[in-house]
Design a protein around this motif. Structure first.
Motif, PDB file in Angstrom:
ATOM      1  N   LEU A   1      -6.083  -6.031  -1.789  1.00 18.12           N
ATOM      2  CA  LEU A   1      -5.165  -7.184  -1.274  1.00 18.12           C
ATOM      3  C   LEU A   1      -3.870  -6.855  -0.849  1.00 18.12           C
ATOM      4  O   LEU A   1      -2.981  -7.513  -0.783  1.00 18.12           O
ATOM      5  CB  LEU A   1      -5.336  -8.188  -2.431  1.00 18.12           C
ATOM      6  N   ALA A   2      -3.412  -5.523  -1.242  1.00 21.36           N
ATOM      7  CA  ALA A   2      -2.301  -4.871  -0.882  1.00 21.36           C
ATOM      8  C   ALA A   2      -1.972  -5.027   0.597  1.00 21.36           C
ATOM      9  O   ALA A   2      -2.969  -4.647   1.616  1.00 21.36           O
ATOM     10  CB  ALA A   2      -2.037  -3.453  -1.633  1.00 21.36           C
ATOM     11  N   ALA A   3      -0.649  -5.070   0.905  1.00 17.20           N
ATOM     12  CA  ALA A   3      -0.190  -4.913   2.508  1.00 17.20           C
ATOM     13  C   ALA A   3      -0.540  -3.511   2.928  1.00 17.20           C
ATOM     14  O   ALA A   3      -0.213  -2.666   2.222  1.00 17.20           O
ATOM     15  CB  ALA A   3       1.092  -5.305   2.768  1.00 17.20           C
TER      16      ALA A   3
ATOM     17  N   GLY B   1       0.600  -1.177   0.012  1.00 14.18           N
ATOM     18  CA  GLY B   1       0.094   0.171  -0.067  1.00 14.18           C
ATOM     19  C   GLY B   1       0.793   1.166   0.176  1.00 14.18           C
ATOM     20  O   GLY B   1       1.801   1.246   0.602  1.00 14.18           O
ATOM     21  N   ARG B   2       0.541   2.214  -0.691  1.00 16.46           N
ATOM     22  CA  ARG B   2       1.217   3.540  -0.844  1.00 16.46           C
ATOM     23  C   ARG B   2       0.312   4.653  -1.035  1.00 16.46           C
ATOM     24  O   ARG B   2      -1.044   4.448  -1.208  1.00 16.46           O
ATOM     25  CB  ARG B   2       2.105   3.427  -2.168  1.00 16.46           C
ATOM     26  N   THR B   3       0.782   5.898  -0.912  1.00 17.96           N
ATOM     27  CA  THR B   3      -0.098   7.181  -1.232  1.00 17.96           C
ATOM     28  C   THR B   3       0.180   7.206  -2.803  1.00 17.96           C
ATOM     29  O   THR B   3       1.193   7.325  -3.385  1.00 17.96           O
ATOM     30  CB  THR B   3       0.081   8.255  -0.630  1.00 17.96           C
ATOM     31  N   VAL B   4      -0.951   7.191  -3.690  1.00 15.05           N
ATOM     32  CA  VAL B   4      -0.826   7.619  -5.069  1.00 15.05           C
ATOM     33  C   VAL B   4      -1.696   8.826  -5.548  1.00 15.05           C
ATOM     34  O   VAL B   4      -2.744   8.786  -5.041  1.00 15.05           O
ATOM     35  CB  VAL B   4      -1.370   6.092  -5.816  1.00 15.05           C
ATOM     36  N   TYR B   5      -1.002   9.761  -6.314  1.00 10.99           N
ATOM     37  CA  TYR B   5      -1.866  10.815  -6.856  1.00 10.99           C
ATOM     38  C   TYR B   5      -2.105  10.645  -8.268  1.00 10.99           C
ATOM     39  O   TYR B   5      -1.510  10.290  -9.104  1.00 10.99           O
ATOM     40  CB  TYR B   5      -0.871  12.126  -6.504  1.00 10.99           C
ATOM     41  N   LEU B   6      -3.576  10.784  -8.544  1.00 11.58           N
ATOM     42  CA  LEU B   6      -3.996  10.788 -10.062  1.00 11.58           C
ATOM     43  C   LEU B   6      -3.962  12.170 -10.610  1.00 11.58           C
ATOM     44  O   LEU B   6      -4.572  13.253  -9.960  1.00 11.58           O
ATOM     45  CB  LEU B   6      -5.241  10.219 -10.015  1.00 11.58           C
TER      46      LEU B   6
ATOM     47  N   VAL C   1      -9.126   5.854   0.834  1.00 14.32           N
ATOM     48  CA  VAL C   1      -8.189   5.046   1.349  1.00 14.32           C
ATOM     49  C   VAL C   1      -8.833   3.622   1.504  1.00 14.32           C
ATOM     50  O   VAL C   1      -9.922   3.538   1.945  1.00 14.32           O
ATOM     51  CB  VAL C   1      -7.687   5.541   2.621  1.00 14.32           C
ATOM     52  N   VAL C   2      -7.820   2.572   1.209  1.00 12.46           N
ATOM     53  CA  VAL C   2      -8.320   1.184   1.285  1.00 12.46           C
ATOM     54  C   VAL C   2      -7.230   0.401   2.102  1.00 12.46           C
ATOM     55  O   VAL C   2      -6.141   0.572   1.833  1.00 12.46           O
ATOM     56  CB  VAL C   2      -8.633   0.567  -0.116  1.00 12.46           C
ATOM     57  N   GLN C   3      -7.712  -0.139   3.193  1.00 12.12           N
ATOM     58  CA  GLN C   3      -7.017  -0.812   3.968  1.00 12.12           C
ATOM     59  C   GLN C   3      -6.871  -2.383   3.614  1.00 12.12           C
ATOM     60  O   GLN C   3      -8.051  -3.213   3.519  1.00 12.12           O
ATOM     61  CB  GLN C   3      -7.372  -0.922   5.468  1.00 12.12           C
ATOM     62  N   GLY C   4      -5.839  -2.821   2.957  1.00 14.23           N
ATOM     63  CA  GLY C   4      -5.839  -4.272   2.379  1.00 14.23           C
ATOM     64  C   GLY C   4      -5.921  -5.292   3.378  1.00 14.23           C
ATOM     65  O   GLY C   4      -5.848  -4.903   4.696  1.00 14.23           O
ATOM     66  N   ALA C   5      -6.703  -6.429   3.024  1.00 16.63           N
ATOM     67  CA  ALA C   5      -6.739  -7.559   3.718  1.00 16.63           C
ATOM     68  C   ALA C   5      -5.766  -8.524   3.269  1.00 16.63           C
ATOM     69  O   ALA C   5      -5.533  -8.557   1.986  1.00 16.63           O
ATOM     70  CB  ALA C   5      -8.232  -8.043   3.653  1.00 16.63           C
ATOM     71  N   GLY C   6      -5.381  -9.604   4.005  1.00 16.33           N
ATOM     72  CA  GLY C   6      -4.786 -10.656   3.843  1.00 16.33           C
ATOM     73  C   GLY C   6      -5.492 -11.375   3.010  1.00 16.33           C
ATOM     74  O   GLY C   6      -4.955 -11.953   1.714  1.00 16.33           O
ATOM     75  N   ALA C   7      -6.666 -11.899   3.405  1.00 21.44           N
ATOM     76  CA  ALA C   7      -7.607 -12.570   2.433  1.00 21.44           C
ATOM     77  C   ALA C   7      -8.981 -11.967   2.480  1.00 21.44           C
ATOM     78  O   ALA C   7      -9.264 -11.334   3.414  1.00 21.44           O
ATOM     79  CB  ALA C   7      -7.432 -13.810   2.695  1.00 21.44           C
ATOM     80  N   LEU C   8      -9.726 -12.035   1.435  1.00 18.14           N
ATOM     81  CA  LEU C   8     -11.142 -11.708   1.456  1.00 18.14           C
ATOM     82  C   LEU C   8     -12.222 -12.576   1.436  1.00 18.14           C
ATOM     83  O   LEU C   8     -12.064 -13.781   1.198  1.00 18.14           O
ATOM     84  CB  LEU C   8     -11.275 -10.531   0.104  1.00 18.14           C
ATOM     85  N   SER C   9     -13.453 -12.261   1.841  1.00 14.54           N
ATOM     86  CA  SER C   9     -14.565 -13.166   2.153  1.00 14.54           C
ATOM     87  C   SER C   9     -15.304 -12.838   0.990  1.00 14.54           C
ATOM     88  O   SER C   9     -15.142 -12.378  -0.237  1.00 14.54           O
ATOM     89  CB  SER C   9     -15.286 -12.674   3.423  1.00 14.54           C
TER      90      SER C   9
END
Ligand code: EPZ
Length: 418
Positions: A173-175, A151-156, A211-219
């Motif tokens: 799914l990113a860390a 995970g990073r900060t990305v500017y569009l 902002v998206v908080q990645g998860a190790g795996a998704l349901s």
């Protein structure tokens, strides 16, 4: 081909279908998880068929009944997207982020341009690189690798709908946290973020970022697609251009705010309820100024149908297209029907005419096709619209719905859906 006998004011009410541009990213989001995903209120469209074909080709099992898609994963996914499907529909490029995040690799063809502009994907690639993806572009394909996206900060540089969706999908799914600055805020992007949250990635919107908080795996998840504001707006404009009275049910009125303001400025009577909007024309509509902008601005997808409507409004209108560099494929065809439109760079100067005359016309893309159907509904005589494959990509049951509003309209072959 669609044939229209024009001149009939439309009246009555139709229900909006699920939003095409929300259903497509939602289908691709299912690639992020091995668990079952159920999507409701999915529209019956050619583009949805293409998206279903694509996730099936990648390894998903999809059951499509009426407006419901049940997506499961019987075995391993493939990282390689079939070229024919990506070339057929640009939105297919959104499988890149999910495949890369889920499998650590992906091979996806670059989408071609289309009738409304070159439509590059540089912002998609720049954003994925920022998350740690190694990308190689070779012979029209993107070869991507990323053992683990970070995970990073990305500017569009531009609030691109697709690039924002691509980064939300990868970030799920990113860390750690992925923040997208200057994101697109279209309702369809927000709808995707709601699905990602339901899958287990935490997404939150702030004033300058998402902002998206990645998860190790998704349901898994069950998610209902929002109503299609562009289809709804097209029907309201059909009511306005034919000087009738049309109500669209099952919409979210605030998603149509920019159009409704412009219709009122033009002298059209607009009423809204909790989940419906209606228009009525009781005096001659007047010309207005329109500039397309990212949401909540006037949507570029309603620019072509709006130009048809303004071609018959009294006085002058200036329409400026700021989102795509060449989205005027409908103008030449409207001129052939007797419209008075002059192009000045990214703008159109429209002088309202007394009437349009039906003739053979051809659609160059989904929304240009809709513009020609609307012009045909108001024109004297018979209008034939070729290129209905474009129209069926984006409008579920368009002809049947217009007939229900009293239009004299026929189609050679409709859209069949499961
Ligand atoms: C989405 O396309 C919609 N498609 C389009 O709807 C819609 O017109 C558009 O957003 C704008 O609202 C889907 O959601 C499937 P963008 P998208 O990225 O994502 C430039 C319809 O008729 N750009 O916001 O491709 C691009 O060239 C379709 O339903 C870059 O320069 O739109 C354009 O000028 C048509 N680099 C502008 O941004 C990039 O990497 C807006 O494009 C990406 C985009």
């Amino acid at each position: 081909m669609i044939v229209i006998q024009g001149g009939q004011p439309l009246s009555g009410s139709v229900r909006a279908a699920g939003a095409k541009n929300a259903a497509l990213p939602a289908i691709f989001a299912s690639l992020l998880t091995p668990e079952p995903v159920e999507l409701l209120n999915v529209p019956c469209l050619r583009d949805v068929e293409t998206a279903v074909e694509l996730v099936r080709a990648l390894g998903k099992e999809v059951v499509w009944e009426g407006g419901r898609l049940s997506i499961r994963e019987p075995g391993p996914l493939s990282p390689r997207a079939p070229e024919e499907l990506v070339r057929r529909m640009r939105a297919s490029f959104l499988v890149l982020g999910p495949l890369l995040a889920r499998l650590g690799q992906a091979q996806v063809p670059l989408p071609g341009g289309c009738a409304i502009g070159t439509r590059p994907v540089d912002l998609h690639l720049k954003g994925l690189s920022a998350l740690g993806a190694e990308l190689e572009v070779r012979e029209g394909w993107v070869y991507a690798r990323a053992p683990k996206l970070q995970g990073r900060t990305v500017y569009l540089d531009y609030p691109s709908v697709g690039a924002t969706e691509q980064l939300l999908l990868a970030g799920a799914l990113a860390a750690g946290e992925t923040a997208v600055l200057n994101p697109a805020r279209e309702p369809e992007v927000v709808d995707l973020s709601r699905l990602l949250s339901a899958l287990g990635a935490r997404v939150r919107w702030a004033d300058d970022r998402v902002v998206v908080q990645g998860a190790g795996a998704l349901s898994g998840a069950r998610h209902a697609i929002i109503p299609d504001r562009i289809e709804a707006g097209t029907f309201l404009l059909a009511g306005a251009i034919t000087k009738g009275e049309v109500r669209v049910e099952g919409v979210i009125p605030e998603h149509l705010a920019a159009l409704l303001v412009k219709l009122e400025e033009a002298g059209v009577e607009v009423s809204c309820g909790e989940d419906w909007v209606s228009v009525a024309v009781r005096r001659d509509p007047q010309g207005v100024g329109v500039e397309t902008r990212p949401y909540p601005g006037f949507p570029t997808d309603l620019q072509p149908p709006m130009v048809s409507f303004l071609s018959l409004a009294k006085g002058e209108s200036l329409v400026t297209e700021t989102v795509f560099e060449d989205r005027f494929g409908h103008v030449g065809e409207l001129l052939r029907m007797g419209a008075s439109i002059r192009r000045q760079g990214a703008s159109l100067l429209i002088r309202g005419v007394e009437g349009l005359t039906g003739t053979r016309t051809a659609a160059s893309d989904i929304r240009a096709g809709a513009a020609l159907v609307l012009a045909g509904l108001a024109a004297r005589g018979t209008t034939e619209v070729e290129g209905t494959d474009h129209i069926y990509r984006g409008y579920e049951g368009l002809v049947a719905k217009l007939r229900r509003l009293g239009a004299q309209i026929w189609e050679e072959k409709g859209n069949t859906c499961p």
